[in-house]
Design a protein around this motif. Structure first.
Motif, PDB file in Angstrom:
ATOM      1  N   LEU A  20     -45.333 -27.843  17.163  1.00 53.26           N
ATOM      2  CA  LEU A  20     -46.096 -28.501  16.093  1.00 53.26           C
ATOM      3  C   LEU A  20     -47.575 -28.172  16.158  1.00 53.26           C
ATOM      4  N   ALA A  21     -48.003 -27.492  17.206  1.00 55.00           N
ATOM      5  CA  ALA A  21     -49.404 -27.108  17.362  1.00 55.00           C
ATOM      6  C   ALA A  21     -49.468 -25.748  18.036  1.00 55.00           C
ATOM      7  N   GLY A  22     -50.383 -24.909  17.580  1.00 55.86           N
ATOM      8  CA  GLY A  22     -50.545 -23.586  18.154  1.00 55.86           C
ATOM      9  C   GLY A  22     -51.429 -23.609  19.383  1.00 55.86           C
ATOM     10  N   LYS A  23     -51.540 -22.469  20.041  1.00 53.46           N
ATOM     11  CA  LYS A  23     -52.347 -22.377  21.249  1.00 53.46           C
ATOM     12  C   LYS A  23     -53.827 -22.550  20.972  1.00 53.46           C
ATOM     13  N   ASP A  24     -54.258 -22.238  19.751  1.00 54.48           N
ATOM     14  CA  ASP A  24     -55.679 -22.353  19.403  1.00 54.48           C
ATOM     15  C   ASP A  24     -56.037 -23.721  18.835  1.00 54.48           C
ATOM     16  N   PHE A  25     -55.069 -24.616  18.773  1.00 50.52           N
ATOM     17  CA  PHE A  25     -55.335 -25.950  18.215  1.00 50.52           C
ATOM     18  C   PHE A  25     -55.955 -26.836  19.290  1.00 50.52           C
ATOM     19  N   HIS A  26     -57.061 -27.495  18.971  1.00 48.42           N
ATOM     20  CA  HIS A  26     -57.772 -28.362  19.905  1.00 48.42           C
ATOM     21  C   HIS A  26     -58.046 -29.709  19.242  1.00 48.42           C
ATOM     22  N   ILE A  27     -58.082 -30.727  20.067  1.00 49.45           N
ATOM     23  CA  ILE A  27     -58.441 -32.067  19.591  1.00 49.45           C
ATOM     24  C   ILE A  27     -59.825 -32.457  20.088  1.00 49.45           C
ATOM     25  N   LEU A  28     -60.093 -32.217  21.361  1.00 48.39           N
ATOM     26  CA  LEU A  28     -61.424 -32.503  21.886  1.00 48.39           C
ATOM     27  C   LEU A  28     -62.476 -31.646  21.194  1.00 48.39           C
ATOM     28  N   GLY A  29     -63.647 -32.231  21.020  1.00 48.92           N
ATOM     29  CA  GLY A  29     -64.724 -31.512  20.358  1.00 48.92           C
ATOM     30  C   GLY A  29     -64.694 -31.625  18.857  1.00 48.92           C
ATOM     31  N   THR A  30     -63.792 -32.444  18.315  1.00 51.65           N
ATOM     32  CA  THR A  30     -63.676 -32.600  16.868  1.00 51.65           C
ATOM     33  C   THR A  30     -64.088 -34.017  16.462  1.00 51.65           C
ATOM     34  N   SER A  31     -64.323 -34.176  15.174  1.00 47.35           N
ATOM     35  CA  SER A  31     -64.658 -35.501  14.659  1.00 47.35           C
ATOM     36  C   SER A  31     -63.496 -36.470  14.834  1.00 47.35           C
ATOM     37  N   ALA A  32     -62.269 -35.956  14.703  1.00 47.72           N
ATOM     38  CA  ALA A  32     -61.100 -36.827  14.859  1.00 47.72           C
ATOM     39  C   ALA A  32     -61.052 -37.433  16.255  1.00 47.72           C
ATOM     40  N   ALA A  33     -61.395 -36.657  17.280  1.00 50.27           N
ATOM     41  CA  ALA A  33     -61.389 -37.176  18.647  1.00 50.27           C
ATOM     42  C   ALA A  33     -62.435 -38.275  18.814  1.00 50.27           C
ATOM     43  N   VAL A  34     -63.620 -38.076  18.262  1.00 50.81           N
ATOM     44  CA  VAL A  34     -64.682 -39.084  18.381  1.00 50.81           C
ATOM     45  C   VAL A  34     -64.295 -40.362  17.651  1.00 50.81           C
ATOM     46  N   ILE A  35     -63.799 -40.225  16.434  1.00 46.78           N
ATOM     47  CA  ILE A  35     -63.390 -41.407  15.662  1.00 46.78           C
ATOM     48  C   ILE A  35     -62.236 -42.118  16.352  1.00 46.78           C
ATOM     49  N   GLY A  36     -61.274 -41.337  16.862  1.00 44.92           N
ATOM     50  CA  GLY A  36     -60.164 -41.948  17.587  1.00 44.92           C
ATOM     51  C   GLY A  36     -60.618 -42.679  18.837  1.00 44.92           C
ATOM     52  N   GLY A  37     -61.580 -42.106  19.561  1.00 40.24           N
ATOM     53  CA  GLY A  37     -62.098 -42.784  20.743  1.00 40.24           C
ATOM     54  C   GLY A  37     -62.814 -44.071  20.397  1.00 40.24           C
ATOM     55  N   MET A  38     -63.599 -44.071  19.330  1.00 42.69           N
ATOM     56  CA  MET A  38     -64.268 -45.294  18.904  1.00 42.69           C
ATOM     57  C   MET A  38     -63.260 -46.367  18.517  1.00 42.69           C
ATOM     58  N   ALA A  39     -62.243 -45.974  17.756  1.00 39.86           N
ATOM     59  CA  ALA A  39     -61.221 -46.935  17.340  1.00 39.86           C
ATOM     60  C   ALA A  39     -60.449 -47.466  18.542  1.00 39.86           C
ATOM     61  N   TYR A  40     -60.157 -46.591  19.493  1.00 40.59           N
ATOM     62  CA  TYR A  40     -59.422 -47.007  20.691  1.00 40.59           C
ATOM     63  C   TYR A  40     -60.230 -48.025  21.503  1.00 40.59           C
ATOM     64  N   ASN A  41     -61.512 -47.779  21.688  1.00 37.84           N
ATOM     65  CA  ASN A  41     -62.340 -48.665  22.505  1.00 37.84           C
ATOM     66  C   ASN A  41     -62.643 -49.986  21.819  1.00 37.84           C
ATOM     67  N   ASP A  42     -62.673 -50.004  20.493  1.00 38.29           N
ATOM     68  CA  ASP A  42     -63.082 -51.206  19.768  1.00 38.29           C
ATOM     69  C   ASP A  42     -61.930 -51.909  19.069  1.00 38.29           C
ATOM     70  N   LEU A  43     -60.700 -51.499  19.332  1.00 39.54           N
ATOM     71  CA  LEU A  43     -59.563 -52.089  18.627  1.00 39.54           C
ATOM     72  C   LEU A  43     -59.457 -53.590  18.864  1.00 39.54           C
ATOM     73  N   ALA A  44     -59.721 -54.027  20.091  1.00 41.06           N
ATOM     74  CA  ALA A  44     -59.620 -55.461  20.394  1.00 41.06           C
ATOM     75  C   ALA A  44     -60.622 -56.275  19.593  1.00 41.06           C
ATOM     76  N   PHE A  45     -61.794 -55.692  19.270  1.00 39.25           N
ATOM     77  CA  PHE A  45     -62.790 -56.402  18.467  1.00 39.25           C
ATOM     78  C   PHE A  45     -62.287 -56.690  17.055  1.00 39.25           C
ATOM     79  N   MET A  46     -61.288 -55.940  16.601  1.00 35.19           N
ATOM     80  CA  MET A  46     -60.710 -56.180  15.294  1.00 35.19           C
ATOM     81  C   MET A  46     -59.490 -57.091  15.380  1.00 35.19           C
ATOM     82  N   VAL A  47     -58.665 -56.889  16.403  1.00 37.96           N
ATOM     83  CA  VAL A  47     -57.418 -57.641  16.501  1.00 37.96           C
ATOM     84  C   VAL A  47     -57.672 -59.124  16.754  1.00 37.96           C
ATOM     85  N   LEU A  48     -58.563 -59.435  17.674  1.00 35.86           N
ATOM     86  CA  LEU A  48     -58.762 -60.831  18.071  1.00 35.86           C
ATOM     87  C   LEU A  48     -59.317 -61.706  16.937  1.00 35.86           C
ATOM     88  N   PRO A  49     -60.369 -61.287  16.201  1.00 32.81           N
ATOM     89  CA  PRO A  49     -60.808 -62.131  15.074  1.00 32.81           C
ATOM     90  C   PRO A  49     -59.746 -62.258  13.980  1.00 32.81           C
TER      91      PRO A  49
END
Length: 317
Positions: free
Chosen positions: A172-201
């Motif tokens: 499903l992904a080629g050898k040249d496909f990367h996730i790190l270094g992309t906007s998707a990785a940064v947005i995913g990391g922010m969402a992962y770290n702050d998910l509890a701030f949304m779930v609890l309220p």
């Protein structure tokens, strides 16, 4: 025969007072009654002054200084630093600011998409004995350092990590496909770290909904979609409002996710402030960027609160 008259007790102390003394007494009692809430909130007011107002004023004063780390900085009221930083510095600070706001908005949207079903499931689909355990799992990430969590997320998304390994094994992904270094990785990391701030309220807001309202909607021939949009969603506005504030503010100024998960094309204003202060030692530039970021966030949040905020501050409790 002695006759006893029952009536209102007479305050002999007040009878001996002059009108001016009685007026002063009423004033003191009124002052005591109205000052009690302010005295109770004195600790919070002092806390905000020490950790918010004073640092804000201090940052503004530093931004108006000129000089260098060797010879020191002097307050010269250099207001032109704000224009020079964005238009004459040769660095795209405006782009970094816009990118940070865009990442924060995208991460907030992701946390809503993931967090709302989680909060709804815990509030309405889980028995009372399991709710506390699931809420503990949601908040469990806070027991680990923010930097360590992000660094482990970088390992998961790395080229040799489990995610890309499985995708490549499934072709499903080629050898040249990367996730790190992309906007998707940064947005995913922010969402992962702050998910509890949304779930609890959201969970708190959903838990306060009377189940009889949902039953009444069903009795009035409302399907699940109309019940959610007309009953559940409006009643969770306070939780959604609080969650958006917490996630957006925390993500907009975050330099960690972009540093560990991003690359040269994901540089944000938080990294610019960090580099200006720690690497380049341009304290006035770092303070100016911080002040601009706080002003922009303040304007955005004020407009958002006016448009979609709760009518009563008690709704947020």
């Amino acid at each position: 025969m002695t006759t006893m008259t029952v009536g209102t007790p007479v305050d002999k102390k007040r009878l001996g007072q002059t009108p001016l003394e009685r007026q002063e007494g009423r004033f003191r009692r009124s002052l005591k009654r109205h000052s009690t809430p302010y005295l109770l909130g004195l600790v919070g007011i002092v806390w905000l002054l020490l950790l918010f107002v004073i640092p804000l004023i201090s940052g503004l004063a530093v931004s108006l200084m000129t000089g260098n780390p060797e010879q020191g900085y002097t307050l010269t009221w250099n207001w032109s630093v704000y224009y020079d930083v964005f238009f004459n510095s040769g660095v795209s600070y405006g782009l970094f600011l816009w990118r940070a706001l865009w990442y924060a908005a995208a991460a907030t949207l992701v946390t809503i998409i993931i967090g709302f079903p989680m909060a709804y499931f815990i509030a309405f689909r889980v028995s009372q004995r399991w709710k506390n355990a699931l809420l503990l799992l949601v908040a469990l990430s806070f027991f680990v350092s923010f930097v360590i969590r992000t660094d482990m997320w970088a390992f998961v998304l790395s080229d040799q990590g489990p995610v890309l390994t499985v995708l490549r094994d499934l072709h499903l992904a080629g050898k040249d496909f990367h996730i790190l270094g992309t906007s998707a990785a940064v947005i995913g990391g922010m969402a992962y770290n702050d998910l509890a701030f949304m779930v609890l309220p959201l969970y708190v807001a959903l838990e306060r909904i009377d189940p009889r309202l949902i039953e009444a909607s069903a009795d009035l021939y409302g399907n699940k979609t109309r019940t959610f949009t007309r009953v559940v969603l409006p009643l969770t506005r306070s939780g959604l409002f609080a969650g958006i504030l917490l996630v957006f503010i925390d993500s907009a100024g975050d330099p960690v996710n972009a540093s560990l998960l991003g690359g040269t094309h994901t540089y944000v204003i938080g990294q610019a402030i960090q580099d200006a202060y720690l690497t380049n030692q341009q304290y006035n530039v770092a303070a100016a960027l911080s002040t601009v970021l706080m002003i922009v966030l303040g304007i955005i949040l004020f407009v958002y609160a006016r448009i979609a905020g709760t009518d009563n501050i008690e709704d947020l409790v």
